[in-house]
Enzyme design. Structure first.
Site, mmCIF file in Angstrom:
data_model
loop_
_atom_site.group_PDB
_atom_site.id
_atom_site.type_symbol
_atom_site.label_atom_id
_atom_site.label_comp_id
_atom_site.label_asym_id
_atom_site.label_seq_id
_atom_site.Cartn_x
_atom_site.Cartn_y
_atom_site.Cartn_z
ATOM 1 N N CYS A 50 0.812 -1.227 0.000
ATOM 2 C CA CYS A 50 0.000 0.000 0.000
ATOM 3 C C CYS A 50 0.841 1.272 0.000
ATOM 4 O O CYS A 50 0.374 2.316 -0.427
ATOM 5 C CB CYS A 50 -0.964 0.003 1.179
ATOM 6 S SG CYS A 50 -2.178 -1.309 1.062
ATOM 7 N N HIS A 59 -3.508 7.475 2.109
ATOM 8 C CA HIS A 59 -3.869 6.136 1.664
ATOM 9 C C HIS A 59 -5.309 5.873 2.118
ATOM 10 O O HIS A 59 -5.670 6.150 3.262
ATOM 11 C CB HIS A 59 -2.921 5.113 2.278
ATOM 12 C CG HIS A 59 -3.308 3.700 1.972
ATOM 13 N ND1 HIS A 59 -3.648 3.290 0.703
ATOM 14 C CD2 HIS A 59 -3.410 2.612 2.766
ATOM 15 C CE1 HIS A 59 -3.938 1.999 0.738
ATOM 16 N NE2 HIS A 59 -3.811 1.562 1.974
ATOM 17 N N ASN A 92 -10.080 0.252 -0.668
ATOM 18 C CA ASN A 92 -8.620 0.290 -0.581
ATOM 19 C C ASN A 92 -8.033 -0.294 -1.867
ATOM 20 O O ASN A 92 -8.165 -1.485 -2.133
ATOM 21 C CB ASN A 92 -8.188 -0.529 0.642
ATOM 22 C CG ASN A 92 -6.685 -0.527 0.856
ATOM 23 O OD1 ASN A 92 -5.926 -0.134 -0.017
ATOM 24 N ND2 ASN A 92 -6.269 -0.983 2.024
HETATM 25 O O1 UT7 Z 1 -4.016 -0.985 3.342
HETATM 26 C C1 UT7 Z 1 -3.258 -1.567 4.353
HETATM 27 C C2 UT7 Z 1 -3.701 -1.089 5.621
HETATM 28 N N1 UT7 Z 1 -4.917 -1.759 6.012
HETATM 29 C C3 UT7 Z 1 -5.649 -1.182 6.909
HETATM 30 O O2 UT7 Z 1 -5.331 -0.093 7.296
HETATM 31 C C4 UT7 Z 1 -6.824 -1.921 7.500
HETATM 32 C C5 UT7 Z 1 -6.870 -1.619 8.957
HETATM 33 N N2 UT7 Z 1 -7.933 -2.246 9.669
HETATM 34 C C6 UT7 Z 1 -9.232 -1.890 9.545
HETATM 35 O O3 UT7 Z 1 -9.567 -1.063 8.733
HETATM 36 C C7 UT7 Z 1 -10.253 -2.505 10.472
HETATM 37 O O4 UT7 Z 1 -9.567 -3.171 11.528
HETATM 38 C C8 UT7 Z 1 -11.218 -3.485 9.777
HETATM 39 C C9 UT7 Z 1 -12.170 -2.711 8.895
HETATM 40 C C10 UT7 Z 1 -10.428 -4.480 8.958
HETATM 41 C C11 UT7 Z 1 -12.043 -4.238 10.826
HETATM 42 O O5 UT7 Z 1 -12.736 -3.330 11.653
HETATM 43 P P1 UT7 Z 1 -12.721 -3.558 13.237
HETATM 44 O O6 UT7 Z 1 -13.560 -2.508 13.800
HETATM 45 O O7 UT7 Z 1 -11.275 -3.606 13.661
HETATM 46 O O8 UT7 Z 1 -13.456 -4.927 13.375
HETATM 47 P P2 UT7 Z 1 -12.925 -6.294 14.013
HETATM 48 O O9 UT7 Z 1 -11.908 -6.909 13.114
HETATM 49 O O10 UT7 Z 1 -12.558 -6.043 15.414
HETATM 50 O O11 UT7 Z 1 -14.252 -7.154 13.939
HETATM 51 C C12 UT7 Z 1 -15.428 -6.817 14.698
HETATM 52 C C13 UT7 Z 1 -16.527 -7.807 14.405
HETATM 53 C C14 UT7 Z 1 -16.071 -9.247 14.486
HETATM 54 O O12 UT7 Z 1 -17.111 -10.002 15.088
HETATM 55 P P3 UT7 Z 1 -17.002 -10.447 16.616
HETATM 56 O O13 UT7 Z 1 -15.750 -11.270 16.706
HETATM 57 O O14 UT7 Z 1 -16.925 -9.184 17.401
HETATM 58 O O15 UT7 Z 1 -18.266 -11.228 16.824
HETATM 59 C C15 UT7 Z 1 -15.933 -9.663 13.045
HETATM 60 O O16 UT7 Z 1 -16.159 -11.036 12.842
HETATM 61 O O17 UT7 Z 1 -16.992 -7.603 13.064
HETATM 62 C C16 UT7 Z 1 -17.015 -8.865 12.389
HETATM 63 N N3 UT7 Z 1 -16.776 -8.640 10.970
HETATM 64 C C17 UT7 Z 1 -17.744 -8.419 10.073
HETATM 65 N N4 UT7 Z 1 -19.083 -8.368 10.180
HETATM 66 C C18 UT7 Z 1 -19.783 -8.100 9.069
HETATM 67 C C19 UT7 Z 1 -15.578 -8.595 10.342
HETATM 68 N N5 UT7 Z 1 -15.768 -8.350 9.024
HETATM 69 C C20 UT7 Z 1 -17.092 -8.241 8.837
HETATM 70 C C21 UT7 Z 1 -17.887 -7.975 7.708
HETATM 71 N N6 UT7 Z 1 -19.218 -7.908 7.878
HETATM 72 N N7 UT7 Z 1 -17.370 -7.764 6.484
#
Ligand code: UT7
Length: 326
Positions: free
Chosen positions: A113, A253, A283
């Site tokens: 990225c 980004h 992204n």
């Molecule tokens: O380009 C390189 C750099 N990349 C980034 O900068 C990405 C950085 N990370 C992020 O943007 C975020 O961490 C994410 C968008 C990837 C995830 O958001 P989050 O608020 O950190 O969510 P999480 O991973 O803590 O997941 C929360 C919940 C989980 O369920 P439980 O375990 O709390 O029951 C996931 O299973 O959301 C669930 N979940 C989803 N639910 C519906 C994860 N993906 C999805 C989805 N739809 N697509």
């Protein structure tokens, strides 16, 4: 003193635009979750006849036209991608052939990225060393081809696209902090390979012999992103001696709207100065910064004379920032 001045921008997106609702028909997700957690509403997905090289060619063609040049004027192509058309040759050489450039230096840069930021520093250094006069710097990706479409934690986050800029060597007598000093004023890059396992592709020519799929521990990447991006922007600005309030635009980004907000807040930058395209493109890895830059130039927000900060962070980890006077 030679400086690399930005004289043109261009971008390209695949024809097919996919909404969150459309994705929710394939994986267990919802428009509500994606918008709330990421700010993403749409992404473009490459069709069979669209590849990283064809998107890069279209972005490059637009950038060359915007610079008032023809392809034959280009003597250097640096293309940032993590999704090359082939393991080799470099996609940059495919773009060179598509543009009809008989002889120039052309190679790819792999920093995921932050690849575009790495490519900008490489091209800037080669121009300032006097080796090249007109460089095409491209970020182009087709991440849709390395996504695990059954993994809802990653497949909703990425899209395909390309962005390009033309950098031209210009003699300058102005000090970096002078308003008349156009071009790339400072760049700063970093890498920390201890974090390889937080964002990677689980295949490759020398390991599995396969292309592999993207894997990410999103929450941990998020935490590092905010800290690293704020720090590297400050570091690059400090190198110019210019204060934060001299910044007209930040082109970040585009990974997550919450990262953009948190980083701007950390630097006390008003959100009106941040170019946001993550809602429309998701992204697009190395393409995201030049895509957003081109959009803000073409819609008349970024104007000649403006002080612009570019920043990105991604797999490796790698991260970086560049300060440009347009
Ligand atoms: O380009 C390189 C750099 N990349 C980034 O900068 C990405 C950085 N990370 C992020 O943007 C975020 O961490 C994410 C968008 C990837 C995830 O958001 P989050 O608020 O950190 O969510 P999480 O991973 O803590 O997941 C929360 C919940 C989980 O369920 P439980 O375990 O709390 O029951 C996931 O299973 O959301 C669930 N979940 C989803 N639910 C519906 C994860 N993906 C999805 C989805 N739809 N697509």
């Amino acid at each position: 003193m030679i400086r690399a001045v930005l004289t043109g921008t261009g971008s390209a997106l695949p024809a097919r635009r996919v909404s969150n609702a459309e994705l929710a028909e394939q994986v267990d997700t919802s428009d509500e979750w994606i918008v709330e957690r990421t700010g993403i509403r749409f992404r473009h997905i490459a069709g069979e006849d669209e590849t990283t090289a064809t998107l890069a060619r279209d972005a490059a063609t637009a950038a060359i036209a915007a610079a008032g040049l023809t392809a034959g004027d280009i003597d250097l192509i640096v293309l940032a991608t993590a999704t090359p058309d082939n393991t080799f040759p470099a996609t940059a050489t495919k773009v060179q052939a598509m543009l009809g450039i008989d002889d120039c230096v052309a190679f790819d840069v792999a920093a995921v990225c932050s690849g575009f930021l790495y490519a900008v520093q490489v091209a800037d250094s080669m121009i300032r060393a006097g080796a090249h006069r007109r460089a095409l710097v491209i970020g182009a990706e087709t991440f849709s081809r390395i996504l695990d479409w059954e993994d809802r934690t990653t497949c909703v986050l990425f899209g395909d696209g390309a962005g390009a800029i033309v950098l031209e060597a210009r003699d300058s007598v102005d000090d970096v902090a002078d308003a008349g000093a156009r071009g790339i004023l400072a760049t700063r890059l970093h890498a920390d390979g201890r974090h390889n396992g937080l964002l990677y592709v689980d295949g490759g020519p020398s390991t599995t012999g396969t292309v592999g799929k993207l894997r990410m521990k999103g929450r941990e990447v998020f935490r590092h992103a905010v800290v690293n991006l704020a720090a590297v922007m400050e570091e690059a600005l400090q190198a110019t001696g210019l204060p934060t309030d001299a910044v007209d635009w930040v082109v970040p980004h585009q990974a997550n709207a919450r990262i953009l907000d948190a980083t701007a807040r950390k630097l006390s930058l008003p959100s009106e100065k941040v170019v946001v395209t993550v809602d429309q493109h998701a992204n697009t890895s190395a393409a995201s910064v030049p895509l957003a830059l081109d959009q803000a130039v073409r819609d008349g927000r970024i104007l000649p004379g403006h002080l612009v900060v570019l920043e990105a962070m991604g797999g490796g980890f790698t991260w970086g920032a560049a300060i440009i006077r347009m």
